[in-house]
Design a protein around this motif. Structure first.
Motif, mmCIF file in Angstrom:
data_model
loop_
_atom_site.group_PDB
_atom_site.id
_atom_site.type_symbol
_atom_site.label_atom_id
_atom_site.label_comp_id
_atom_site.label_asym_id
_atom_site.label_seq_id
_atom_site.Cartn_x
_atom_site.Cartn_y
_atom_site.Cartn_z
ATOM 1 N N TRP A 83 0.784 -1.235 0.077
ATOM 2 C CA TRP A 83 -0.048 -0.157 -0.014
ATOM 3 C C TRP A 83 0.987 1.350 0.183
ATOM 4 O O TRP A 83 2.087 1.222 0.095
ATOM 5 C CB TRP A 83 -0.980 0.093 1.196
ATOM 6 C CG TRP A 83 -0.162 0.206 2.630
ATOM 7 C CD1 TRP A 83 0.214 1.279 3.318
ATOM 8 C CD2 TRP A 83 0.415 -0.698 3.300
ATOM 9 N NE1 TRP A 83 0.676 1.070 4.345
ATOM 10 C CE2 TRP A 83 0.915 -0.307 4.463
ATOM 11 C CE3 TRP A 83 0.500 -2.057 3.054
ATOM 12 C CZ2 TRP A 83 1.606 -0.963 5.361
ATOM 13 C CZ3 TRP A 83 1.254 -2.954 4.252
ATOM 14 C CH2 TRP A 83 1.773 -2.260 5.225
ATOM 15 N N GLU B 202 -2.350 5.789 4.701
ATOM 16 C CA GLU B 202 -2.609 4.997 5.873
ATOM 17 C C GLU B 202 -4.080 5.155 6.758
ATOM 18 O O GLU B 202 -4.680 4.609 7.158
ATOM 19 C CB GLU B 202 -1.616 4.452 6.469
ATOM 20 C CG GLU B 202 -0.656 3.744 6.068
ATOM 21 C CD GLU B 202 0.660 3.345 7.286
ATOM 22 O OE1 GLU B 202 0.378 3.894 8.224
ATOM 23 O OE2 GLU B 202 1.678 2.654 6.750
ATOM 24 N N THR B 203 -4.411 6.551 6.243
ATOM 25 C CA THR B 203 -5.458 7.017 6.871
ATOM 26 C C THR B 203 -6.712 6.991 5.985
ATOM 27 O O THR B 203 -7.776 7.102 6.418
ATOM 28 C CB THR B 203 -5.206 8.767 7.173
ATOM 29 O OG1 THR B 203 -4.807 9.286 5.971
ATOM 30 C CG2 THR B 203 -4.159 8.939 8.255
ATOM 31 N N ARG C 214 -6.367 0.248 7.366
ATOM 32 C CA ARG C 214 -5.936 -0.162 8.457
ATOM 33 C C ARG C 214 -6.467 -1.388 8.829
ATOM 34 O O ARG C 214 -5.915 -2.642 8.992
ATOM 35 C CB ARG C 214 -5.894 0.606 9.528
ATOM 36 C CG ARG C 214 -4.933 2.002 9.558
ATOM 37 C CD ARG C 214 -4.740 2.595 11.078
ATOM 38 N NE ARG C 214 -3.766 3.668 10.729
ATOM 39 C CZ ARG C 214 -2.539 3.545 10.892
ATOM 40 N NH1 ARG C 214 -2.018 2.322 11.078
ATOM 41 N NH2 ARG C 214 -1.663 4.623 10.921
ATOM 42 N N ASP C 215 -7.704 -1.621 8.692
ATOM 43 C CA ASP C 215 -8.449 -2.764 8.728
ATOM 44 C C ASP C 215 -8.313 -3.954 7.834
ATOM 45 O O ASP C 215 -8.164 -5.167 8.268
ATOM 46 C CB ASP C 215 -10.100 -2.499 8.477
ATOM 47 C CG ASP C 215 -10.577 -1.740 9.910
ATOM 48 O OD1 ASP C 215 -10.628 -2.163 11.014
ATOM 49 O OD2 ASP C 215 -11.005 -0.481 9.475
ATOM 50 N N LEU D 115 -5.093 -4.186 6.674
ATOM 51 C CA LEU D 115 -3.808 -4.665 7.230
ATOM 52 C C LEU D 115 -4.228 -5.748 8.499
ATOM 53 O O LEU D 115 -3.507 -6.891 8.433
ATOM 54 C CB LEU D 115 -2.990 -3.498 7.559
ATOM 55 C CG LEU D 115 -2.580 -2.278 6.601
ATOM 56 C CD1 LEU D 115 -1.787 -1.481 7.246
ATOM 57 C CD2 LEU D 115 -2.049 -2.687 5.400
ATOM 58 N N TYR D 116 -5.146 -5.403 9.090
ATOM 59 C CA TYR D 116 -5.240 -6.160 10.534
ATOM 60 C C TYR D 116 -5.832 -7.437 10.102
ATOM 61 O O TYR D 116 -5.343 -8.709 10.496
ATOM 62 C CB TYR D 116 -6.334 -5.480 11.479
ATOM 63 C CG TYR D 116 -5.659 -4.240 11.925
ATOM 64 C CD1 TYR D 116 -4.321 -4.374 12.385
ATOM 65 C CD2 TYR D 116 -6.489 -3.322 12.322
ATOM 66 C CE1 TYR D 116 -3.702 -3.072 12.999
ATOM 67 C CE2 TYR D 116 -5.654 -2.042 12.982
ATOM 68 C CZ TYR D 116 -4.506 -2.098 13.129
ATOM 69 O OH TYR D 116 -3.846 -0.995 13.911
#
Length: 292
Positions: A273, A278-279, A284-285, A287-288
């Motif tokens: 990415w 990243e915002t 981010r979800d 990635l998790y």
């Protein structure tokens, strides 16, 4: 400088030619060319170097690229907030791994963020996926690489601040038909394979690049096609093949292929990415969910 011009600008950056950018945008090539010329006139500077093999960014174009992404991200965020739209996330993946590795990521993501509108975009070309991430046409992409920095496998990286997360190993197998002359070998070295026929896809393919690192230039390369075609040709005794374990498990079990005793290092499934995005809602979800 208009948002539509910036979207066209990013499509050309991602796809490197006017024709390919036009196809991705659903526009005529003449319209794409005109949008780029209009943008360049409004700024008073050329953004691309035009060459027969494609368009590359000038220094001015490289300076515009991060600003273009910020402006388009802000416009998308404004639209979502004004119309109370669902957060949207576009995930790219190599077709090679789309069926075997992506569904589990999507399932974890759906459980974590049922409100997130996720669309999957598959492609046979890694460059197209990385270009899409660089241009903001994709929020993230799943590709194959080797250990070390991004691109260590030997592929081109677009001009963007890309970050990545290694998710899992993707083991490889060097395989041949049971009747192949090397089938009875108990040990093999790289030198033993000199002059052998290695069945391969396109030069940019992850498994071609992995073969370059493992075997060098001492083997004869025979172009076949994608994973399924290469596997079938190997089963017919037309040469040896370096393929992912998941693609040859069934023929190895059935005995139509055998594993040669030379262990290649695994590839890595990587999620890529833009570090400066990243915002973006939902990224981010992803990635998790991918790392779970």
């Amino acid at each position: 400088m208009e948002l539509r011009q910036l979207r066209v600008f990013e499509a050309v950056v991602a796809h490197r030619t006017v024709t390919a950018a036009a196809v991705s945008l659903g526009l005529a090539p003449s319209s794409v060319s005109e949008q780029i010329r209009t943008l360049e006139r409004s700024l008073g500077i050329e953004l691309f170097d035009r060459a027969p093999r494609g368009m590359t960014l000038t220094p001015a174009g490289e300076r515009l690229l991060p600003w273009s992404r910020k402006l388009l991200d802000q416009a998308d965020q404004a639209r979502r907030e004004v119309v109370a739209d669902r957060a949207r996330l576009r995930l790219g993946a190599l077709e090679t791994i789309a069926a075997t590795h992506v569904p589990a990521v999507l399932a974890r993501l759906a459980e974590r963020r049922p409100d997130l509108d996720v669309s999957l975009h598959t492609d046979t070309a890694r460059d197209a996926l990385l270009g899409g991430v660089a241009a903001g046409a994709l929020e993230a992409a799943l590709i194959l690489d080797t250990a070390g920095p991004l691109g260590e496998l030997g592929f081109h990286l677009p001009p963007a601040p890309l970050d990545y997360l290694d998710l899992k190993d993707v083991p490889l197998a060097l395989v041949a038909a049971p009747a192949h002359p090397l089938a009875r070998a108990t040990t093999l070295t790289r030198e033993d394979l000199g002059g052998q026929r290695l069945l391969v896809n396109a030069p940019a393919c992850s498994f071609w690049l992995a073969g370059e690192r493992l075997l060098g230039h001492d083997v004869e390369r025979v172009r076949t096609g994608g994973v399924a075609v290469t596997r079938a040709c190997a089963e017919q005794g037309l040469g040896i093949a370096l393929l992912p374990d998941f693609a040859v498990h069934a023929p190895l079990t059935a005995g139509t292929l055998i594993r040669l005793p030379l262990d290649p290092p695994p590839l890595h499934l990587r999620l890529v990415w833009r570090a400066d995005r990243e915002t973006v809602p939902g990224l981010r979800d992803v990635l998790y969910a991918a790392a779970a």
